[in-house]
Scaffold this active site. Structure first.
Site, PDB file in Angstrom:
ATOM      1  N   HIS A 116       0.200   7.292   8.940  1.00  0.00           N
ATOM      2  CA  HIS A 116       1.446   6.808   9.531  1.00  0.00           C
ATOM      3  C   HIS A 116       2.444   7.941   9.789  1.00  0.00           C
ATOM      4  CE1 HIS A 116       0.649   2.500   9.330  1.00  0.00           C
ATOM      5  NE2 HIS A 116       0.114   2.688   8.145  1.00  0.00           N
ATOM      6  N   LYS A 145       0.862  -1.182   0.000  1.00  0.00           N
ATOM      7  CA  LYS A 145       0.000   0.000   0.000  1.00  0.00           C
ATOM      8  C   LYS A 145       0.895   1.228   0.000  1.00  0.00           C
ATOM      9  CE  LYS A 145      -3.668  -2.138   2.777  1.00  0.00           C
ATOM     10  NZ  LYS A 145      -4.438  -2.055   4.055  1.00  0.00           N
ATOM     11  N   HIS A 187       0.369   5.760   3.805  1.00  0.00           N
ATOM     12  CA  HIS A 187      -0.803   6.541   4.191  1.00  0.00           C
ATOM     13  C   HIS A 187      -0.407   7.664   5.139  1.00  0.00           C
ATOM     14  CE1 HIS A 187      -4.754   7.520   5.900  1.00  0.00           C
ATOM     15  NE2 HIS A 187      -5.258   6.957   4.819  1.00  0.00           N
TER      16      HIS A 187
END
Length: 504
Positions: free
Chosen positions: A97, A91, A94
């Site tokens: 984080h 992924k 994001h």
């Protein structure tokens, strides 16, 4: 009462004191501290160690202050293990984080600045049922050509699509469980696909970390401990801690009365491991590998119960060092958006901060010519994000506001950077030698006293692991500096017969 001195009476090495028998050599920190206190009680001394130099010679405000300054100097050899950032592979990074990354980096930097041996671990989310879902999804919707062209975006698209399909199709759910089972059994083709996903992700994450100025000593992950997780299950069985429910899941009873009113699930009914099982294995492995004195996990506050159970199980397994494991929780950031709408990826936030800062700099009349304006805009933009995040208690949620964060005035990262750049410019223009005897007025003494609180503030920060103390110290330092300079400048101008103006 503060006693100022122009220079230290002595400069002593801790090693010298140990060799000459002035300090006890038996490792008794309390005895060493008391011996140093006796030396310093009537003398101004600068104490140095091989790893850090903490200046003690300017003032002695209280016995307590002596103790903790010396305590900081002596506790410099124990290893500390930090687990932070920890995004999920396959992924894009994001924005959620971001807090874990910068908070963990702050705590690691803080411990390191006090002379501690710090081990920075990025414990990636690279195992679990979600990879069963992604693996099954890639077999259905994936494309190797798209994966090479835009890897993380393609994996993200596949993950979204397979989740949507799985809501109404039990066959996909079954395929996901089967793929994860193949991973746990080390099936060759499943592992090859998983390794490809992991390598692609780590490579892209490292580019983001480079922009943030963050580095890690170790890139670990749940996958490193999936075999050890089975050993943990066996240890739990041998100790009589593992119980089997009617559904066939393996659990550990955490209730004080032994009535299963509180328990933690460590094994699925099909025998596959869970997140907490792998966390148990990881903690045990780190203790064996690094023999840390303290281990700190930095995650959002929603994982508080998870870490409470983790530490409780470790203690039940006989690992007394779990008492020195700590979870540092943080709140959520609300309303983080870019011009394109709701933000998903951290790169979007960093790009937005750089673009907005670059525009602000180009519109400001005070901006100096720079060789690499985009690089400066990036650094200042990231500073703004960090200071905004660190101004309050870490456990609190806060609302994200681009305009407030990037203000050139006030308690912002932008103005903190502006202050530093302005001071650097001033120092570069000073040609004559500096004469410290000129700093005898009350304003100068006030600034010097505040500067000398730096070690105290670091000690305060390391007690509760809150960056707000250091942020407040730097902001106050900036205000005192400009206030003192402004006052002296105005007084001098008036003596010259010049009326100072406040705006122009």
């Amino acid at each position: 009462i503060v006693h100022l001195r122009q220079s230290p009476d002595f400069r002593l090495s801790v090693n010298t004191l140990l060799r000459n028998g002035i300090l006890p050599t038996n490792g008794d920190l309390q005895a060493q501290t008391e011996a140093l206190e006796q030396l310093w009680w009537s003398l101004g001394i600068e104490i140095c160690s091989p790893q850090t130099s903490i200046r003690l010679y300017y003032f002695r405000a209280s016995t307590k202050e002596i103790s903790y300054l010396l305590f900081m100097n002596l506790l410099t050899t124990f290893p500390f293990c930090f687990s932070y950032s920890s995004p999920n592979i396959a992924k894009k990074f994001h924005a959620g984080h971001l807090r874990s990354t910068i908070i963990g980096n702050f705590i690691a930097n803080l411990k390191e600045s006090l002379g501690n041996n710090v081990i920075r671990v990025n414990y990636l989310g690279d195992w679990g049922m979600q990879f069963g879902l992604l693996g099954a999804g890639f077999q259905l919707f994936g494309c190797q050509e798209k994966l090479k062209k835009n890897p993380l975006q393609h994996l993200f698209d596949v993950y979204v699509q397979v989740n949507k399909e799985a809501e109404n199709n039990e066959v996909i759910g079954q395929a996901a469980r089967e793929f994860f089972r193949r991973l746990e059994q080390q099936e060759h083709q499943a592992l090859l696909l998983w390794k490809q996903f992991r390598e692609i992700t780590v490579e892209e994450y490292q580019q983001v970390y480079k922009r943030l100025g963050v580095h890690f000593d170790i890139y670990s992950g749940e996958s490193f401990h999936q075999q050890q997780a089975q050993e943990v299950v066996q240890q739990l069985q041998r100790r009589g801690l593992l119980k089997t429910t009617e559904k066939g899941t393996g659990v550990v009873d955490l209730s004080s009365a032994g009535d299963m009113s509180s328990y933690s699930t460590v094994l699925r009914s099909d025998g596959t491991s869970l997140y907490i099982t792998r966390d148990l294995a990881a903690a045990i492995d780190r203790k064996e590998r690094y023999n840390f004195d303290e281990m700190i996990y930095v995650t959002d506050k929603s994982q508080g119960i998870h870490f409470q159970q983790l530490f409780q199980i470790l203690l039940a397994m006989g690992h007394s060092w779990a008492e020195r494991c700590q979870h540092v929780p943080f709140g959520l950031v609300q309303g983080m958006k870019t011009r394109l709408g709701e933000v998903v990826f951290l790169e979007d936030v960093l790009d937005e901060a750089r673009a907005r800062m670059l525009r602000n700099m180009s519109q400001s009349k005070t901006t100096k010519e720079m060789v690499y304006p985009e690089d400066t805009a990036e650094k200042v933009g990231i500073s703004a994000l960090i200071v905004q995040d660190f101004k309050g208690p870490l456990g609190s949620d806060y609302k994200f506001d681009w305009d407030r964060i990037l203000q050139a005035q006030g308690d912002t990262g932008v103005f903190l950077q502006y202050t530093h750049a302005r001071l650097c410019r001033t120092f570069n223009n000073i040609e004559r030698a500096f004469d410290p005897s000129l700093l005898l007025d009350q304003r100068s003494i006030s600034i010097l006293q505040h500067l000398l609180r730096y070690d105290e503030v670091l000690y305060q920060s390391v007690q509760d692991l809150q960056p707000k103390h250091l942020v407040n110290f730097l902001m106050t330092l900036r205000l005192r500096l400009f206030s003192g300079v402004c006052t002296v400048l105005a007084n001098g101008m008036k003596i010259l017969g010049i009326t100072p103006v406040e705006k122009m």
